[in-house]
Design an enzyme around this catalytic site. Structure first.
Site, PDB file in Angstrom:
ATOM      1  CG  HIS A 130      -1.711   1.259   1.389  1.00  0.00           C
ATOM      2  ND1 HIS A 130      -2.948   1.441   0.815  1.00  0.00           N
ATOM      3  CD2 HIS A 130      -1.438   2.406   2.063  1.00  0.00           C
ATOM      4  CE1 HIS A 130      -3.405   2.643   1.128  1.00  0.00           C
ATOM      5  NE2 HIS A 130      -2.500   3.251   1.887  1.00  0.00           N
ATOM      6  CD  GLU A 131       2.016   3.493   3.652  1.00  0.00           C
ATOM      7  OE1 GLU A 131       2.252   4.577   3.098  1.00  0.00           O
ATOM      8  OE2 GLU A 131       1.012   3.315   4.369  1.00  0.00           O
TER       9      GLU A 131
ATOM     10  CG  HIS B 211       0.429   6.308  -0.654  1.00  0.00           C
ATOM     11  ND1 HIS B 211      -0.743   6.833  -1.155  1.00  0.00           N
ATOM     12  CD2 HIS B 211       0.114   5.770   0.556  1.00  0.00           C
ATOM     13  CE1 HIS B 211      -1.726   6.631  -0.287  1.00  0.00           C
ATOM     14  NE2 HIS B 211      -1.220   5.973   0.755  1.00  0.00           N
TER      15      HIS B 211
END
Length: 229
Positions: A100-101, A104
């Protein structure tokens, strides 16, 4: 009615907001804890690197940060910071959070518009967050409606930030799941479903933040209306 004796507002707006936020936090911790006990073949750091590589993103540093669930991507230094419970942990939760990070980082590399919009409005939203409540309080105490209205306008910036943040977070999770599947970070459908559950629980916190901001705005509007009577 003084701001700090706003029993009606607390009962109708603040208490539900607190409950929604609490439920979301419990869901995140529960899902993360559950799938932190399910082992897999890759660490969080390896998962983040795999997502970056799959999207052709280079120049991003992956480091460790202290704490639990303190994971984040810092666009200023182009750094993914993974918490102690994610960085070298070989679990489904770690892979989901790290991916998920990394999502980004991919958003910034691919010029995903909503994340740049969020970054551009952040300074205004920070000002709104700091000034909205003091302005409303001063307006009520001194019976100065224009201060209340100004405080409400500033708080709208806070709500705007939450509304922009939600699709950014959902998109990062979508990118994470796609990369997890395509790069075979998790091979079984059951494991992929586990990662989705972790990310879905995390998304609940952002949905809760939007609902909380809406309820808080309604409370401020209610206070303003009663102050004019």
């Amino acid at each position: 009615m003084p701001f700090f004796y706003d029993y009606y507002g607390y009962l109708i707006f603040v208490v539900p907001a607190m409950l929604i936020s609490l439920i979301a936090q419990i869901a995140v911790k529960s899902s993360f804890s559950k799938y932190s006990r399910v082992l897999c073949g890759h660490s969080g750091a390896e998962a983040a690197q795999a997502v970056l590589r799959a999207n052709g993103v280079t120049g991003v540093t992956i480091t460790r940060v202290a704490g639990n669930l303190t994971d984040h991507f810092d666009p200023r230094t182009n750094t993914i910071r993974l918490s102690d419970s994610v960085y070298d942990s070989r679990t489904i939760s770690a892979v989901g959070v790290a991916a998920h990070e990394a999502g980004h980082a991919v958003q910034y590399a691919k010029a995903y518009k909503p994340i740049h919009i969020r970054a551009s409005i952040l300074p205004i939203c920070n000002i709104g967050s700091q000034l909205s409540m003091p302005l409303v309080l001063l307006g009520i105490v001194f019976s100065f409606p224009i201060l209340i209205d100004l405080g409400i306008i500033f708080f709208c910036a806070v709500l705007l930030f939450q509304l922009v943040t939600l699709p950014v977070e959902l998109n990062a999770s979508k990118r994470a799941v796609t990369a997890i599947r395509e790069t075979h970070l998790l091979t079984s459908e059951e494991d992929i479903k586990g990662a989705k559950k972790v990310l879905r629980a995390a998304a609940m916190t952002y949905i809760a933040a939007v609902i909380t901001a809406i309820l808080q705005l309604l409370r401020l509007i209610s206070l303003a209306n009663r102050n004019r009577r």
